[in-house]
Design a protein around this motif. Structure first.
Motif, PDB file in Angstrom:
ATOM      1  N   LEU A 187      -2.021   8.600   4.222  1.00 26.30           N
ATOM      2  CA  LEU A 187      -2.913   7.946   5.185  1.00 26.30           C
ATOM      3  C   LEU A 187      -3.972   8.947   5.636  1.00 26.30           C
ATOM      4  CD1 LEU A 187      -3.723   5.580   6.996  1.00 26.30           C
ATOM      5  CD2 LEU A 187      -2.095   6.440   8.706  1.00 26.30           C
ATOM      6  N   ASP A 188      -5.235   8.559   5.471  1.00 28.15           N
ATOM      7  CA  ASP A 188      -6.360   9.402   5.883  1.00 28.15           C
ATOM      8  C   ASP A 188      -7.319   8.543   6.701  1.00 28.15           C
ATOM      9  OD1 ASP A 188      -8.495  11.095   6.202  1.00 28.15           O
ATOM     10  OD2 ASP A 188      -8.535  11.789   4.127  1.00 28.15           O
ATOM     11  N   VAL A 189      -7.390   8.823   7.998  1.00 28.00           N
ATOM     12  CA  VAL A 189      -8.358   8.155   8.875  1.00 28.00           C
ATOM     13  C   VAL A 189      -9.236   9.192   9.563  1.00 28.00           C
ATOM     14  CG1 VAL A 189      -7.033   6.056   9.270  1.00 28.00           C
ATOM     15  CG2 VAL A 189      -6.613   8.056  10.699  1.00 28.00           C
ATOM     16  N   SER A 190      -9.493  10.299   8.884  1.00 30.02           N
ATOM     17  CA  SER A 190     -10.308  11.359   9.477  1.00 30.02           C
ATOM     18  C   SER A 190     -11.753  10.914   9.613  1.00 30.02           C
ATOM     19  CB  SER A 190     -10.232  12.614   8.600  1.00 30.02           C
ATOM     20  OG  SER A 190     -10.688  12.331   7.286  1.00 30.02           O
ATOM     21  N   GLY A 191     -12.403  11.423  10.680  1.00 28.26           N
ATOM     22  CA  GLY A 191     -13.820  11.151  10.882  1.00 28.26           C
ATOM     23  C   GLY A 191     -14.139   9.705  11.172  1.00 28.26           C
ATOM     24  N   CYS A 192     -13.233   8.994  11.827  1.00 29.72           N
ATOM     25  CA  CYS A 192     -13.445   7.572  12.124  1.00 29.72           C
ATOM     26  C   CYS A 192     -13.669   7.305  13.608  1.00 29.72           C
ATOM     27  CB  CYS A 192     -12.257   6.744  11.627  1.00 29.72           C
ATOM     28  SG  CYS A 192     -12.136   6.650   9.831  1.00 29.72           S
ATOM     29  N   ASN A 193     -13.741   8.375  14.418  1.00 29.25           N
ATOM     30  CA  ASN A 193     -13.993   8.230  15.854  1.00 29.25           C
ATOM     31  C   ASN A 193     -12.922   7.381  16.540  1.00 29.25           C
ATOM     32  OD1 ASN A 193     -15.541   8.975  18.071  1.00 29.25           O
ATOM     33  ND2 ASN A 193     -16.861   7.171  17.950  1.00 29.25           N
ATOM     34  N   LEU A 200       0.820  -1.210   0.000  1.00 28.06           N
ATOM     35  CA  LEU A 200       0.000   0.000   0.000  1.00 28.06           C
ATOM     36  C   LEU A 200       0.857   1.264   0.000  1.00 28.06           C
ATOM     37  CD1 LEU A 200      -3.049  -0.546   2.403  1.00 28.06           C
ATOM     38  CD2 LEU A 200      -3.089  -0.087  -0.041  1.00 28.06           C
ATOM     39  N   GLN A 201       0.494   2.188  -0.904  1.00 25.49           N
ATOM     40  CA  GLN A 201       1.118   3.507  -0.943  1.00 25.49           C
ATOM     41  C   GLN A 201       0.142   4.603  -0.535  1.00 25.49           C
ATOM     42  OE1 GLN A 201       2.630   3.966  -4.911  1.00 25.49           O
ATOM     43  NE2 GLN A 201       4.022   2.226  -4.750  1.00 25.49           N
ATOM     44  N   SER A 202      -1.154   4.352  -0.740  1.00 23.71           N
ATOM     45  CA  SER A 202      -2.188   5.327  -0.394  1.00 23.71           C
ATOM     46  C   SER A 202      -3.363   4.596   0.229  1.00 23.71           C
ATOM     47  CB  SER A 202      -2.648   6.091  -1.644  1.00 23.71           C
ATOM     48  OG  SER A 202      -3.732   6.947  -1.341  1.00 23.71           O
ATOM     49  N   LEU A 203      -3.772   5.031   1.424  1.00 25.48           N
ATOM     50  CA  LEU A 203      -4.858   4.393   2.151  1.00 25.48           C
ATOM     51  C   LEU A 203      -5.798   5.453   2.708  1.00 25.48           C
ATOM     52  CD1 LEU A 203      -6.238   1.923   3.459  1.00 25.48           C
ATOM     53  CD2 LEU A 203      -4.638   2.176   5.376  1.00 25.48           C
ATOM     54  N   ASP A 204      -7.062   5.397   2.310  1.00 27.88           N
ATOM     55  CA  ASP A 204      -8.074   6.333   2.791  1.00 27.88           C
ATOM     56  C   ASP A 204      -9.212   5.540   3.432  1.00 27.88           C
ATOM     57  OD1 ASP A 204      -9.938   8.294   3.273  1.00 27.88           O
ATOM     58  OD2 ASP A 204      -9.698   9.283   1.343  1.00 27.88           O
ATOM     59  N   LEU A 205      -9.292   5.614   4.760  1.00 26.93           N
ATOM     60  CA  LEU A 205     -10.346   4.948   5.525  1.00 26.93           C
ATOM     61  C   LEU A 205     -11.294   5.952   6.165  1.00 26.93           C
ATOM     62  CD1 LEU A 205      -8.128   2.299   7.367  1.00 26.93           C
ATOM     63  CD2 LEU A 205      -9.621   1.884   5.416  1.00 26.93           C
ATOM     64  N   SER A 206     -11.233   7.192   5.754  1.00 25.56           N
ATOM     65  CA  SER A 206     -11.981   8.259   6.418  1.00 25.56           C
ATOM     66  C   SER A 206     -13.485   8.039   6.339  1.00 25.56           C
ATOM     67  CB  SER A 206     -11.629   9.606   5.777  1.00 25.56           C
ATOM     68  OG  SER A 206     -11.933   9.600   4.389  1.00 25.56           O
ATOM     69  N   LEU A 207     -14.178   8.644   7.325  1.00 27.01           N
ATOM     70  CA  LEU A 207     -15.631   8.608   7.407  1.00 27.01           C
ATOM     71  C   LEU A 207     -16.168   7.184   7.471  1.00 27.01           C
ATOM     72  CD1 LEU A 207     -16.559  11.485   4.926  1.00 27.01           C
ATOM     73  CD2 LEU A 207     -16.390  11.590   7.397  1.00 27.01           C
TER      74      LEU A 207
END
Length: 711
Positions: free
Chosen positions: A190-196, A164-171
């Motif tokens: 890496l984006d894990v914004s809005g995941c509580n 993995l080079q880009s991972l977006d798990l946000s929301l």
């Protein structure tokens, strides 16, 4: 050295194997597999999906039934549950993009183990379940994974996703850090914004290749300053930890590196810079987005959000002003022209010819430079030679018709000056029969004319082409309701006229024109806009001067003031009333500038085409485009926006700034300009839920420049 000879039998065997491989790749069942996988999905058209949305194997151009490499069904309004099992045998599948639909169900674990698969984008759906490999001993080939805006829960095991080079798990509702993050040694985004998510920064502190990190809108805690100091994130270019519960102290060096924007409402910690504390009321915080770029869409909104390559767009000279043509070489015979004129008649002809050429040049120049500061049309005596209907042609060749017999029978209702009595006949006279010389612009909603009504009333008149089917009573109710919306950064309707099916609205004329003309067309050293008697620019001797040379345009304070004013006006529309008033078409030409360069938003709340879906999130996206255009001095095209978002992600936002702002500017000015570009990045997030509200945008812009004038 002797060349090795290949036996004929071996060569024949190799050719046969190649033929068999090509034949197997050519005669596949991929198309049937996809059709069966989405057969039960609503709005899936099996007869046309292949030609429009799916890329076949490029190495087999002449094959009648080639394998499928890219499965792209983005933004097709699909709903339902795909039958994933039919896709399992598609051996050449490299990319899967099902983003921005309403698909649901579980994503099978075997999908991540498909050896040919390198990119998956399922953003903006209703998928749920766990994210893990079917075989824990295998390694996934996926390099880009975007699962943003779905319903995935806390079962996320990334131990086998080492590529993995880009991972977006946000929301998503993860509530805790995914396991196996430390094994993602190649991860850059890496984006894990809005995941509580709760906890500290330890799970991401060892990701040495990370360049982009968004942890906003979570429940992360701990000493932020200490954790940033001991982390191994040396390559990090972009950071967002806003809307969390951190404590401690952040060094000025870190704030200067990532900007105050990165720490907005990040918790109860201190620094040498002013950073707002955590709010006491709930907010829907802004988010960033790093997603697999979409390659196609089927509607204008999705196309506007389409992120393309990050190649910088071509930059023209003088901020998109077309430079004057080079002077033509003088003819050697010109020196003999005057001696050759023998008589007075020839001299008269020569003078007349020169006058004609000068007049022709001035007309051409006037067409090229339609400045908003040009002399408006004064009321002219109007003689009614015939009865209606009356037709008027615009600059683009379109016709609009006032289906009335007597122009004086259609009154002009002046909402701000009710004692003034005008009719449609006065509008015809003030615009020289709505002539092309009176036309200021022609936008999506109709042509706009300038005029001076009796009593020296300077107005701009807009013809609402998309309101022709609106009934008279409904139109009057709409105009009167919009006239009651008052804010210093909104341009209210000052009057209206209903002539047959045509609806015309009147606005106060803004001396400095609109934002688009101010950015790209108005010359430096513009004449006194209060003097309507002459057009100084038309008679100037020199060529156009670059807007970069204008002291006003070079002023960062003016640019920021305009940006903040537009945000305040749009925030008032969205949040002041019981329900939001949507604009739907916020572009620079719909932002007018007053004498002191205070922005006024026009054309809000008007009737739109019935097929157009308007949302507050779309208005925020449009504001982001305007903000990017204001900061860069370049048109807000898809290519420009994609490039700006790319350089902002890489921490190189200064490269996108308007040269008029960055040349010779101090570090504080350049830093604030970059911070404002980051707000534009927030507003243009691909998923609407990731965009901030306009009320939050106002707070961000005010915090960038705390000395700005208060509301």
């Amino acid at each position: 050295m002797m060349e090795m000879e290949i036996p004929s039998t071996t060569l024949l065997l190799l050719l046969m194997l190649l033929f068999v491989a090509a034949e197997s790749a050519c005669n596949t069942a991929d198309r049937e597999a996809v059709a069966r996988a989405f057969r039960s999905v609503s709005n899936f058209d099996s007869s046309s999906w292949l030609a429009l949305k799916t890329q076949l194997n490029p190495h087999l151009p002449n094959c009648s039934n080639p394998s499928i490499t890219d499965l792209n069904l983005t933004a097709m309004n699909l709903s339902g549950t795909p039958s994933w099992k039919f896709l399992r045998n598609m051996s050449d599948l490299r990319r899967v993009d099902l983003s921005h639909n309403s698909l649901q169900g579980y994503v099978p674990a075997w999908l991540w183990g498909v050896h040919s698969l390198t990119a998956v984008n399922l953003a903006g759906n209703k998928f749920g379940g766990s994210i893990k490999l079917e075989n824990t001993s295998s390694i996934s080939s996926v390099k880009q994974l975007n699962l943003s805006g779905n319903r995935f829960t806390n079962v996320v095991e990334l131990g086998g996703f080492g590529n993995l080079q880009s991972l977006d798990l946000s929301l998503n509702e993860l509530t805790r850090w995914p396991s196996g993050l430390a094994s993602l040694s190649k991860l850059e985004v890496l984006d894990v914004s809005g995941c509580n998510v709760s906890g500290d920064l330890k799970p991401v502190s060892e990701l040495r290749m990370l360049r982009y990190l968004d942890l906003s809108m979570n429940r992360l805690a701990g000493d932020l300053g200490l954790e940033l100091e001991i982390s191994k994130l040396d390559q990090l270019k972009f950071l967002n930890v806003s809307f969390n519960n951190f404590t401690g102290a952040v060094s000025p060096e870190k704030i200067q590196r990532f900007g105050k924007f990165a720490f907005f409402h990040a918790g109860n910690f201190s620094s040498d810079f002013h950073i707002p504390r955590a709010p006491t009321t709930s907010h829907t915080p802004p988010h960033l987005n790093k997603s697999i770029p979409k390659t196609s869409s089927n509607n204008s909104a999705a196309r506007a959000h389409n992120l393309r390559s990050h190649t910088p767009p071509p930059i023209s000279n003088n901020n998109n002003l077309v430079p004057p043509p080079p002077p033509k070489p003088r003819s050697k015979t010109r020196a003999f022209l005057v001696p050759a004129v023998a008589g007075s008649s020839s001299l008269i002809i020569l003078v007349a010819l020169c006058s004609l050429l000068i007049h022709r040049r001035r007309r051409m120049l006037r067409r090229r430079t339609r400045w908003a500061i040009s002399k408006p049309v004064r009321p002219q005596p109007y003689k009614m030679e015939r009865s209606g209907p009356f037709s008027f042609e615009t600059e683009s060749g379109k016709l609009w018709t006032a289906d009335i017999k007597e122009p004086a029978s259609a009154p002009v209702v002046m909402l701000e000056k009710p004692l003034m009595s005008f009719t449609f006949k006065d509008l015809i006279a003030a615009t020289s029969h709505f002539g092309k010389d009176s036309q200021l612009a022609e936008g999506r909603s109709g042509p706009v004319y300038r005029a001076v009504l009796p009593g020296d009333v300077h107005v701009a008149i807009k013809v609402l082409e998309n309101a022709r089917d609106v009934g008279r009573d409904d139109a009057i109710a709409m105009f009167e309701a919009l006239a009651k919306i008052r804010h210093p950064n909104l341009l209210p309707i000052s009057g209206y006229c209903i002539a047959g099916k045509e609806k015309l609205v009147l606005y106060d004329y803004m001396a400095n024109g609109d934002l688009h003309r101010w950015l790209y067309e108005l010359p430096a050293g513009a004449p006194n806009v209060e003097d309507w008697s002459t057009d100084t620019w038309e008679h100037s001797a020199g060529p156009p001067i670059s807007p970069a040379a204008s002291p006003v345009k070079m002023s960062w304070a003016t640019r920021h003031r305009i940006a903040l004013g537009i945000a305040r006006g749009l925030a008032y529309l969205h949040h002041a009333g019981p329900k939001p008033v949507l604009h739907g078409h916020l572009i620079p030409s719909n932002v007018l500038l007053s004498d002191d360069f205070e922005p006024r938003i026009a054309d809000y709340g008007m009737v739109r085409d019935s097929g157009e879906a308007l949302t507050a999130e779309f208005d925020v996206y449009c504001f982001g485009l305007v903000l990017i255009e204001l900061m860069t001095g370049r048109s807000g095209s898809d290519e420009c926006v994609a490039w700006v978002r790319g350089v902002v992600r890489e921490g190189r936002g200064v490269e996108a700034g308007d040269f008029a702002l960055t040349q010779g500017g101090c570090g504080e000015v350049v830093g604030e300009m970059v911070e404002t570009l980051r707000v534009g990045y927030l507003c243009t997030a691909e998923i609407g839920r990731k965009r901030p509200t306009m009320r939050q945008v106002v707070g961000l812009l005010k915090d960038i420049r705390p000395t700005a004038e208060a509301v």
